[in-house]
Design an enzyme around this catalytic site. Structure first.
Site, PDB file in Angstrom:
ATOM      1  N   GLN A 156       0.827  -1.213   0.000  1.00 38.43           N
ATOM      2  CA  GLN A 156       0.000   0.000   0.000  1.00 38.43           C
ATOM      3  C   GLN A 156       0.860   1.261   0.000  1.00 38.43           C
ATOM      4  O   GLN A 156       1.922   1.300   0.621  1.00 38.43           O
ATOM      5  CB  GLN A 156      -0.906  -0.019   1.230  1.00 38.43           C
ATOM      6  CG  GLN A 156      -2.007   1.025   1.230  1.00 38.43           C
ATOM      7  CD  GLN A 156      -2.920   0.869   2.433  1.00 38.43           C
ATOM      8  OE1 GLN A 156      -2.907  -0.160   3.104  1.00 38.43           O
ATOM      9  NE2 GLN A 156      -3.716   1.877   2.704  1.00 38.43           N
ATOM     10  N   LYS A 158       2.343   4.551   1.176  1.00 38.08           N
ATOM     11  CA  LYS A 158       2.499   5.077   2.533  1.00 38.08           C
ATOM     12  C   LYS A 158       3.758   5.919   2.590  1.00 38.08           C
ATOM     13  O   LYS A 158       4.664   5.774   1.766  1.00 38.08           O
ATOM     14  CB  LYS A 158       2.542   3.957   3.587  1.00 38.08           C
ATOM     15  CG  LYS A 158       3.638   2.927   3.364  1.00 38.08           C
ATOM     16  CD  LYS A 158       3.672   1.924   4.505  1.00 38.08           C
ATOM     17  CE  LYS A 158       2.567   0.896   4.427  1.00 38.08           C
ATOM     18  NZ  LYS A 158       2.888  -0.168   3.441  1.00 38.08           N
ATOM     19  N   LYS A 184      -1.195   6.809   5.264  1.00 37.54           N
ATOM     20  CA  LYS A 184      -1.663   5.908   4.205  1.00 37.54           C
ATOM     21  C   LYS A 184      -2.870   6.545   3.511  1.00 37.54           C
ATOM     22  O   LYS A 184      -3.955   6.615   4.094  1.00 37.54           O
ATOM     23  CB  LYS A 184      -2.045   4.557   4.810  1.00 37.54           C
ATOM     24  CG  LYS A 184      -0.904   3.909   5.575  1.00 37.54           C
ATOM     25  CD  LYS A 184      -1.356   2.773   6.463  1.00 37.54           C
ATOM     26  CE  LYS A 184      -1.699   1.546   5.688  1.00 37.54           C
ATOM     27  NZ  LYS A 184      -1.944   0.388   6.585  1.00 37.54           N
ATOM     28  N   ARG A 230       3.247   4.912  15.101  1.00 43.93           N
ATOM     29  CA  ARG A 230       4.173   3.792  15.120  1.00 43.93           C
ATOM     30  C   ARG A 230       4.393   3.272  16.537  1.00 43.93           C
ATOM     31  O   ARG A 230       4.710   4.040  17.441  1.00 43.93           O
ATOM     32  CB  ARG A 230       5.508   4.189  14.487  1.00 43.93           C
ATOM     33  CG  ARG A 230       5.394   4.609  13.038  1.00 43.93           C
ATOM     34  CD  ARG A 230       6.738   4.841  12.409  1.00 43.93           C
ATOM     35  NE  ARG A 230       7.523   3.615  12.335  1.00 43.93           N
ATOM     36  CZ  ARG A 230       8.540   3.428  11.505  1.00 43.93           C
ATOM     37  NH1 ARG A 230       8.894   4.400  10.675  1.00 43.93           N
ATOM     38  NH2 ARG A 230       9.211   2.287  11.499  1.00 43.93           N
ATOM     39  N   PHE A 231       4.214   1.970  16.733  1.00 42.00           N
ATOM     40  CA  PHE A 231       4.438   1.380  18.048  1.00 42.00           C
ATOM     41  C   PHE A 231       5.894   0.943  18.222  1.00 42.00           C
ATOM     42  O   PHE A 231       6.267   0.404  19.270  1.00 42.00           O
ATOM     43  CB  PHE A 231       3.488   0.200  18.291  1.00 42.00           C
ATOM     44  CG  PHE A 231       3.462  -0.821  17.182  1.00 42.00           C
ATOM     45  CD1 PHE A 231       4.466  -1.756  17.036  1.00 42.00           C
ATOM     46  CD2 PHE A 231       2.399  -0.836  16.287  1.00 42.00           C
ATOM     47  CE1 PHE A 231       4.433  -2.684  16.017  1.00 42.00           C
ATOM     48  CE2 PHE A 231       2.352  -1.770  15.270  1.00 42.00           C
ATOM     49  CZ  PHE A 231       3.373  -2.699  15.132  1.00 42.00           C
ATOM     50  N   ASP A 313      -6.492 -10.714   4.603  1.00 41.73           N
ATOM     51  CA  ASP A 313      -5.093 -10.372   4.335  1.00 41.73           C
ATOM     52  C   ASP A 313      -4.262 -10.396   5.617  1.00 41.73           C
ATOM     53  O   ASP A 313      -3.276  -9.676   5.742  1.00 41.73           O
ATOM     54  CB  ASP A 313      -5.004  -8.994   3.672  1.00 41.73           C
ATOM     55  CG  ASP A 313      -3.686  -8.805   2.916  1.00 41.73           C
ATOM     56  OD1 ASP A 313      -3.250  -9.763   2.255  1.00 41.73           O
ATOM     57  OD2 ASP A 313      -3.110  -7.711   2.983  1.00 41.73           O
ATOM     58  N   HIS A 315      -1.737 -11.927   6.903  1.00 40.31           N
ATOM     59  CA  HIS A 315      -0.601 -12.793   6.599  1.00 40.31           C
ATOM     60  C   HIS A 315       0.534 -12.544   7.587  1.00 40.31           C
ATOM     61  O   HIS A 315       0.432 -11.699   8.491  1.00 40.31           O
ATOM     62  CB  HIS A 315      -0.136 -12.587   5.159  1.00 40.31           C
ATOM     63  CG  HIS A 315       0.149 -11.160   4.803  1.00 40.31           C
ATOM     64  ND1 HIS A 315       1.237 -10.466   5.307  1.00 40.31           N
ATOM     65  CD2 HIS A 315      -0.509 -10.279   3.994  1.00 40.31           C
ATOM     66  CE1 HIS A 315       1.247  -9.243   4.826  1.00 40.31           C
ATOM     67  NE2 HIS A 315       0.196  -9.089   4.023  1.00 40.31           N
ATOM     68  N   ASN A 318       1.850  -9.083   8.354  1.00 40.13           N
ATOM     69  CA  ASN A 318       0.921  -8.183   9.040  1.00 40.13           C
ATOM     70  C   ASN A 318       0.802  -8.551  10.513  1.00 40.13           C
ATOM     71  O   ASN A 318      -0.220  -8.299  11.157  1.00 40.13           O
ATOM     72  CB  ASN A 318      -0.454  -8.200   8.364  1.00 40.13           C
ATOM     73  CG  ASN A 318      -0.497  -7.302   7.142  1.00 40.13           C
ATOM     74  OD1 ASN A 318       0.370  -6.453   6.959  1.00 40.13           O
ATOM     75  ND2 ASN A 318      -1.487  -7.487   6.297  1.00 40.13           N
ATOM     76  N   ASP A 335      -2.765  -2.939  10.318  1.00 40.20           N
ATOM     77  CA  ASP A 335      -3.262  -3.364   8.998  1.00 40.20           C
ATOM     78  C   ASP A 335      -4.495  -4.255   9.114  1.00 40.20           C
ATOM     79  O   ASP A 335      -4.612  -5.279   8.421  1.00 40.20           O
ATOM     80  CB  ASP A 335      -2.161  -4.100   8.220  1.00 40.20           C
ATOM     81  CG  ASP A 335      -1.137  -3.142   7.644  1.00 40.20           C
ATOM     82  OD1 ASP A 335      -1.280  -1.921   7.824  1.00 40.20           O
ATOM     83  OD2 ASP A 335      -0.179  -3.607   6.999  1.00 40.20           O
TER      84      ASP A 335
END
Length: 445
Positions: A156, A158, A184, A230-231, A313, A315, A318, A335
């Site tokens: 994606q 970003k 995003k 952001r973690f 999605d 996966h 993610n 996500d």
């Protein structure tokens, strides 16, 4: 070719590549190994390489680990084109993009640490961001000021930015600065219209359902942009501290091409080749955790939530883990998207990224498949039964507040109603199924 690998600014080791043999090697630095708090970058890169590990095996593990730091899809194409590199030139791409990767790692040419880059803030206004969003068909979104400003895995669009105290965004580099948020925008592809609102809804639903999840906001510039905190970053005293994370593929020692359990597709001839990442493989990883039982429960709840929102999605890339001296700890979810919402009227005719038992489609999911999943992942059937019932109830009860969040954020009413209907349907279906899981005869598994 060699690159220094820094962990939050400290030299952790050296990544090397020999073109003649096409082999990679990673060696921890003596300083890193002498630290009391030393730890491996991940399970596949131990502090001491076993005597039975061949050079070929080590090279493969090193390549798989570091290639997972790179973006995918169009973003990788743009990065390679901008720096005049082949997409297969891992070392060249890491040298160009390694200053701002996921987690705490930074990769630099040897000697550049001694001459630090001056701190620089480059304001990013809503007007400029809007212009760049609209220009994406002609101008790569990851390239700003002639430089690639992204080294985060995923397809994606970003960009990574620093959020100032007043909420304004900036592109930063050098000193103690790093990005704190990921922006995003809506995808260019018309068939994915509404993805930002979809992800906002699912992320807020996870938050209200008391799951650890990244913070999100839906901002209009005026185009909708999902801002994800952001973690793997912590802002402290004007300084950004990086926190080491690895994704599921890095933890498993798999290339990004194997992030789906069926890496070759779902067609008849290849659908039985399940050589990619799977839920049993991820649960087996948790033996590396300081509290295996707690992490198994966290991963189970993550899995249940994916099913309840129809995320097709979910996966291995993610899903991420904090990695440290004591081992692996599951990181907050990110996500989260309802894939069923993009399947027209056939809402349940979709494929999971990783199977529940042998069920890759929602309509194949049954108490037996849930029991098969539990058996393969080393989970008690009763635990899966109880947790599925609890999660279905919790998610359903969290929907009213999430609907309000989405409406206040300006998510399209039709999309909100569609997502609501999908989640209600799945919660009701799974709640009916949950009590039957514990009744499955273990001898059949």
């Amino acid at each position: 070719m060699e690159l220094d690998v820094l962990m939050n600014g400290e030299l952790a080791g050296t990544l090397g590549y020999t073109a003649a043999t096409h082999r990679y090697v990673f060696r921890y630095s003596p300083v890193w190994l002498s630290r009391k708090e030393r730890y491996a970058l991940g399970p596949t890169l131990p502090l001491e390489t076993g005597a039975d590990t061949t050079e070929e095996q080590h090279s493969a593990a090193v390549r798989q680990f570091f290639e997972n730091l790179l973006p995918e899809g169009q973003a990788l194409d743009d990065a390679a084109s901008t720096h005049k590199l082949s997409k297969g030139n891992l070392m060249g791409l890491l040298a160009a993009l390694g200053g701002e990767t996921a987690g705490a790692l930074q990769l630099r040419l040897p000697g550049t640490v001694a001459t630090p880059v001056p701190e620089a803030r480059r304001p990013l206004s809503h007007a400029e961001l809007s212009e760049r969003i609209r220009a994406r068909p002609f101008h790569p979104f990851s390239v700003w000021d002639g430089r690639v400003r992204l080294s985060i895995a995923g397809y994606q669009d970003k960009i990574a930015v620093f959020e100032e105290a007043d909420g304004q965004w900036a592109l930063v580099e050098g000193g103690h600065l790093a990005s704190t948020h990921i922006l995003k925008p809506e995808p260019v592809a018309a068939q994915l219209a509404g993805l930002t609102g979809n992800e906002f809804f699912c992320m807020r639903l996870a938050h209200r359902a008391k799951l650890p999840v990244a913070e999100v906001a839906l901002v209009r510039v005026p185009e909708p942009v999902l801002a994800v905190k952001r973690f793997d970053r912590e802002l402290s005293g004007g300084r950004v501290v990086r926190r080491h994370i690895i994704d599921g593929c890095q933890a498993l020692g798999l290339s990004s091409a194997l992030k789906y359990e069926r890496p070759y597709g779902d067609t008849r001839d290849v659908r039985d080749l399940r050589e990619g990442a799977s839920l049993p493989m991820l649960f087996a990883l948790l033996e590396h955790c300081p509290r295996p039982a707690a992490e198994r429960l966290a991963l189970l709840r993550w899995t249940l939530f994916q099913v309840l929102i129809g995320n097709t999605d979910a996966h291995a890339k993610n899903l991420s883990f904090y990695a440290g001296r004591e081992g692996l700890t599951l990181a907050p979810a990110y996500d989260l998207v309802c894939g069923f919402a993009f399947d027209g009227v056939q809402l349940l005719d979709t494929t999971y990224a990783m199977a529940i038992g042998d069920a890759f489609h929602a309509q194949e999911l049954s108490p037996f498949e849930w029991a098969s999943f539990a058996h393969a992942c080393g989970l008690p059937l009763r635990q899966v039964s109880i947790e599925l019932a609890r999660m279905a109830k919790r998610v359903a009860e969290s929907l009213p507040g999430t609907l309000e969040d989405a409406r206040e954020a300006g998510v399209a009413p039709a999309l909100v109603e569609l997502l609501h209907a999908i989640v209600v349907t799945e919660c009701e279906r799974q709640a009916r199924m949950a009590p039957e899981i514990a009744k499955v005869d273990p001898a059949l598994l």
